[in-house]
Write an enzyme that holds these catalytic residues in place. Structure first.
Site, PDB file in Angstrom:
ATOM      1  N   ASP A 266       0.887  -1.163   0.000  1.00 25.28           N
ATOM      2  CA  ASP A 266       0.000   0.000   0.000  1.00 25.28           C
ATOM      3  C   ASP A 266       0.924   1.212   0.000  1.00 25.28           C
ATOM      4  O   ASP A 266       1.672   1.430   0.965  1.00 25.28           O
ATOM      5  CB  ASP A 266      -0.871  -0.055   1.266  1.00 25.28           C
ATOM      6  CG  ASP A 266      -1.713   1.205   1.441  1.00 25.28           C
ATOM      7  OD1 ASP A 266      -1.534   2.186   0.698  1.00 25.28           O
ATOM      8  OD2 ASP A 266      -2.555   1.185   2.366  1.00 25.28           O
TER       9      ASP A 266
ATOM     10  N   GLY B 143      -9.696   4.940  -5.836  1.00 22.55           N
ATOM     11  CA  GLY B 143      -8.420   4.256  -6.047  1.00 22.55           C
ATOM     12  C   GLY B 143      -7.318   4.742  -5.120  1.00 22.55           C
ATOM     13  O   GLY B 143      -7.552   5.054  -3.950  1.00 22.55           O
TER      14      GLY B 143
ATOM     15  N   ASP C 116      -5.745   7.498  -5.222  1.00 23.94           N
ATOM     16  CA  ASP C 116      -5.979   8.912  -4.880  1.00 23.94           C
ATOM     17  C   ASP C 116      -6.788   9.004  -3.580  1.00 23.94           C
ATOM     18  O   ASP C 116      -6.419   9.748  -2.649  1.00 23.94           O
ATOM     19  CB  ASP C 116      -6.737   9.552  -6.062  1.00 23.94           C
ATOM     20  CG  ASP C 116      -6.759  11.067  -6.030  1.00 23.94           C
ATOM     21  OD1 ASP C 116      -6.091  11.659  -5.170  1.00 23.94           O
ATOM     22  OD2 ASP C 116      -7.449  11.653  -6.888  1.00 23.94           O
TER      23      ASP C 116
ATOM     24  N   SER D  89      -2.759   5.112 -14.109  1.00 18.41           N
ATOM     25  CA  SER D  89      -3.747   4.913 -15.191  1.00 18.41           C
ATOM     26  C   SER D  89      -4.248   3.472 -15.349  1.00 18.41           C
ATOM     27  O   SER D  89      -5.127   3.229 -16.177  1.00 18.41           O
ATOM     28  CB  SER D  89      -3.229   5.393 -16.562  1.00 18.41           C
ATOM     29  OG  SER D  89      -3.285   6.798 -16.650  1.00 18.41           O
TER      30      SER D  89
ATOM     31  N   GLY E  20      -5.885   1.540 -13.244  1.00 17.14           N
ATOM     32  CA  GLY E  20      -7.092   1.180 -12.499  1.00 17.14           C
ATOM     33  C   GLY E  20      -8.306   1.765 -13.200  1.00 17.14           C
ATOM     34  O   GLY E  20      -8.686   1.322 -14.290  1.00 17.14           O
TER      35      GLY E  20
ATOM     36  N   TYR F  53      -8.706   4.374 -14.878  1.00  9.06           N
ATOM     37  CA  TYR F  53      -8.455   4.938 -16.207  1.00  9.06           C
ATOM     38  C   TYR F  53      -8.248   3.885 -17.294  1.00  9.06           C
ATOM     39  O   TYR F  53      -8.156   4.232 -18.479  1.00  9.06           O
ATOM     40  CB  TYR F  53      -7.294   5.927 -16.166  1.00  9.06           C
ATOM     41  CG  TYR F  53      -7.665   7.306 -15.645  1.00  9.06           C
ATOM     42  CD1 TYR F  53      -8.969   7.619 -15.261  1.00  9.06           C
ATOM     43  CD2 TYR F  53      -6.711   8.319 -15.548  1.00  9.06           C
ATOM     44  CE1 TYR F  53      -9.304   8.879 -14.776  1.00  9.06           C
ATOM     45  CE2 TYR F  53      -7.040   9.590 -15.076  1.00  9.06           C
ATOM     46  CZ  TYR F  53      -8.337   9.867 -14.687  1.00  9.06           C
ATOM     47  OH  TYR F  53      -8.666  11.128 -14.226  1.00  9.06           O
TER      48      TYR F  53
HETATM   49  N1  AR6 Z   1      -1.283   1.634  -3.044  1.00  8.21           N
HETATM   50  C1  AR6 Z   1      -0.720   1.330  -4.231  1.00  8.21           C
HETATM   51  N2  AR6 Z   1      -1.424   1.156  -5.360  1.00  8.21           N
HETATM   52  C2  AR6 Z   1      -2.777   1.288  -5.289  1.00  8.21           C
HETATM   53  C3  AR6 Z   1      -3.436   1.615  -4.079  1.00  8.21           C
HETATM   54  C4  AR6 Z   1      -2.641   1.787  -2.920  1.00  8.21           C
HETATM   55  N3  AR6 Z   1      -3.159   2.100  -1.734  1.00  8.21           N
HETATM   56  N4  AR6 Z   1      -4.772   1.670  -4.340  1.00  8.21           N
HETATM   57  C5  AR6 Z   1      -4.941   1.378  -5.649  1.00  8.21           C
HETATM   58  N5  AR6 Z   1      -3.739   1.138  -6.220  1.00  8.21           N
HETATM   59  P1  AR6 Z   1      -6.312   4.024  -9.825  1.00  8.21           P
HETATM   60  P2  AR6 Z   1      -5.949   5.564 -12.339  1.00  8.21           P
HETATM   61  C6  AR6 Z   1      -3.410   0.808  -7.605  1.00  8.21           C
HETATM   62  O1  AR6 Z   1      -7.676   3.614 -10.232  1.00  8.21           O
HETATM   63  O2  AR6 Z   1      -6.251   4.347 -13.145  1.00  8.21           O
HETATM   64  C7  AR6 Z   1      -9.095   8.227  -9.115  1.00  8.21           C
HETATM   65  O3  AR6 Z   1     -10.471   8.384  -8.870  1.00  8.21           O
HETATM   66  C8  AR6 Z   1      -4.512   0.188  -8.447  1.00  8.21           C
HETATM   67  O4  AR6 Z   1      -4.615  -1.195  -8.160  1.00  8.21           O
HETATM   68  O5  AR6 Z   1      -6.087   4.474  -8.432  1.00  8.21           O
HETATM   69  O6  AR6 Z   1      -4.783   6.425 -12.712  1.00  8.21           O
HETATM   70  C9  AR6 Z   1      -8.419   9.530  -9.523  1.00  8.21           C
HETATM   71  O7  AR6 Z   1      -8.972  10.629  -8.831  1.00  8.21           O
HETATM   72  C10 AR6 Z   1      -3.962   0.445  -9.840  1.00  8.21           C
HETATM   73  O8  AR6 Z   1      -2.992  -0.544 -10.179  1.00  8.21           O
HETATM   74  O9  AR6 Z   1      -5.761   5.266 -10.768  1.00  8.21           O
HETATM   75  C11 AR6 Z   1      -8.720   9.578 -10.991  1.00  8.21           C
HETATM   76  O10 AR6 Z   1     -10.008  10.066 -11.233  1.00  8.21           O
HETATM   77  C12 AR6 Z   1      -3.231   1.781  -9.697  1.00  8.21           C
HETATM   78  O11 AR6 Z   1      -3.106   2.002  -8.293  1.00  8.21           O
HETATM   79  C13 AR6 Z   1      -8.646   8.123 -11.419  1.00  8.21           C
HETATM   80  O12 AR6 Z   1      -8.948   7.375 -10.244  1.00  8.21           O
HETATM   81  C14 AR6 Z   1      -3.937   2.958 -10.323  1.00  8.21           C
HETATM   82  O13 AR6 Z   1      -5.346   2.818 -10.180  1.00  8.21           O
HETATM   83  C15 AR6 Z   1      -7.246   7.748 -11.858  1.00  8.21           C
HETATM   84  O14 AR6 Z   1      -7.271   6.441 -12.373  1.00  8.21           O
END
Ligand code: AR6
Length: 172
Positions: A12, A34, A36, A119, A121, A123
């Protein structure tokens, strides 16, 4: 050798005691789901307060804030591309996120930086393609700059750990 400076871990990202963690943000920089959401929850409400003053951020760029309650000193908020089939410049925008984040890390004298899989997750960017871009862009940076000394690519689950590890081996 730059390969020792690039590593992959499953974690994490909010728990990592590095100089800077990168957030996969959206262009408002005002939080979301996610990683964020996890970063804002762990950092506490003052992070959102600081983000409000940043005026958003276009895809492919990044902005830096303090880490507030996180163990990391800084959060670098990068805005990745929304996957739209791969012909809309998504690869270049993703590479640009990594470079922009590393530029900020270097400018703030960060020795260690950790990235989530930007991107891949919400995205929808294909994980293997994103991992190859992450590894190639970080390697190119490390070959040219002394800081950050180490870059950690963080996998949240076992599957993305496998994807990142295999990208690291392929590009080596
Ligand atoms: N630690 C590490 N990686 C993580 C964690 C964590 N705690 N939580 C999720 N991931 P995403 P995106 C991974 O969806 O695709 C938001 O709403 C997850 O498994 O977080 O860039 C923003 O505000 C995946 O592999 O980001 C934007 O609107 C990776 O982080 C949008 O999502 C990215 O997934 C951005 O989408």
């Amino acid at each position: 050798m730059s390969s020792e400076r690039l590593q992959v871990v499953q974690a994490d990202i909010t728990t990592l005691a590095v100089d800077a963690i990168v957030n996969a943000a959206n262009r408002s920089l005002l939080g979301g789901g996610g990683v964020d959401g996890a970063i804002h929850r762990a950092a506490g409400p003052d992070l959102l307060g600081e983000c409000r003053g940043l005026g958003g951020c276009p895809p492919g760029q990044a902005k830096l804030t303090g880490g507030h309650r996180l163990p990391a000193r800084f959060v670098i908020h990068a805005v990745g591309p929304v996957w739209n089939g791969g012909q809309q410049g998504e690869d270049e925008t993703l590479a640009s996120c990594y470079r922009a984040s590393l530029q900020l890390a270097e400018a703030h004298s960060c020795g260690s930086v950790a990235f989530p899989a930007i991107s891949t997750g919400i995205y929808g960017f294909p994980a293997d393609r994103a991992a190859a871009i992450a590894v190639a862009t970080c390697r190119a940076w490390l070959a040219a700059y002394d800081l950050p000394q180490t870059i950690t690519l963080v996998a949240f689950d076992a599957r993305s750990l496998m994807v990142l590890r295999s990208a690291l081996e392929k590009e080596a």
